[in-house]
Design a protein around this motif. Structure first.
Motif, PDB file in Angstrom:
ATOM      1  N   LYS A  67      44.171  36.713  48.857  1.00  0.00           N
ATOM      2  CA  LYS A  67      45.487  36.096  49.007  1.00  0.00           C
ATOM      3  C   LYS A  67      45.701  34.997  47.974  1.00  0.00           C
ATOM      4  O   LYS A  67      44.802  34.220  47.681  1.00  0.00           O
ATOM      5  N   ASP A  68      46.920  34.965  47.426  1.00  0.00           N
ATOM      6  CA  ASP A  68      47.342  33.939  46.475  1.00  0.00           C
ATOM      7  C   ASP A  68      46.556  33.982  45.164  1.00  0.00           C
ATOM      8  O   ASP A  68      46.534  33.002  44.416  1.00  0.00           O
ATOM      9  N   THR A 146      52.004  37.017  50.244  1.00  0.00           N
ATOM     10  CA  THR A 146      50.934  36.102  49.830  1.00  0.00           C
ATOM     11  C   THR A 146      50.618  36.210  48.339  1.00  0.00           C
ATOM     12  O   THR A 146      49.567  35.747  47.893  1.00  0.00           O
TER      13      THR A 146
END
Length: 243
Positions: A67-68, A146
């Protein structure tokens, strides 16, 4: 079919376009249409946010995506989407920036020509470029939500629904400064012209100056299906009253 439909366009008809850019094209190609016969009713993307409760919680681990730590682009693989530019810009971004970000491309194969297919195949063995094909909505929206940024390199868009969906999920949009994409992203994300500017937008996205909730709030004020539906209802009422 469309040639026959267009041949039937008349001065007395009512026209609805999904963007100011599309309305401008309509007037340019059909100058006999009165400008006051054209309404602009935007699409929206807040159905993506409405699906938040059903987002796939296992999508990231399934596809081994942190994520991210990735950029995401969603489109049918076809020349209009200018994917070679996206991959070249991402390659340059990785050369200039010390980070472990990946590029995640989601979408089924369209009418890619043989030359473009061979060119994109050069990037297929890279671990930092992930091509997932078509996904179910719960997986798609989970990955968009995300991502560091949603990138659209399309050469033209009638509206840019993917950008609106990304913003509704709080994802920072980056788009080519052309057609309707300019008005959809305006004031919320980054617009670029050329590969070097796209690389700069990717680097700026890492700073995270715009918070997800701010993006959601700004986009919901401009694009939501409730308002679009009300505009359609009012248009039909007006048409009915003039008969």
């Amino acid at each position: 079919i469309w040639q026959r439909k267009i041949a039937d366009f008349g001065e007395e008809d009512t026209y609805v376009c999904v963007s100011r850019s599309t309305a401008s094209d309509l007037l340019r190609f059909f100058p006999y249409i009165p400008s006051d016969a054209i309404s602009v009713i935007h699409n929206s993307g807040n159905h993506a946010a409405d699906s938040a409760d059903t987002l796939s919680i296992g999508a990231h681990s399934q596809f081994q995506i942190e994520k991210d730590h990735y950029f995401v682009s969603v489109s049918t693989l076809e020349p209009r989407k200018d994917l070679p530019l996206l991959m070249e810009a991402f390659t340059l971004f990785k050369q200039q920036t010390a980070c472990d970000h990946k590029l995640v491309i989601i979408g089924s194969k369209g009418w890619l020509g043989e030359a473009e297919s061979k060119y994109l195949a050069k990037f297929s063995d890279r671990p930092d470029i992930v091509m997932l094909g078509r996904l179910e909505d719960n997986e798609l929206f989970a990955l968009i939500q995300t991502a560091t940024a949603y990138i659209s390199t399309a050469r033209c868009e009638g509206f840019g629904l993917g950008l609106a969906e990304a913003m509704a999920l709080g994802c920072l949009p980056i788009a080519a400064n052309n057609t309707s994409q300019t008005e959809v992203v305006e004031g919320i994300g980054f617009l670029y012209t050329g590969k070097e500017e796209l690389v700069d937008c990717m680097q700026r996205a890492l700073v995270r100056e715009q918070k997800p909730q701010d993006i959601i709030s700004a986009s919901s004020q401009r694009f939501n299906w409730a308002r679009s539906s009300e505009q359609w209802r009012q248009l039909f009422n007006d048409m009915n009253s003039h008969q």
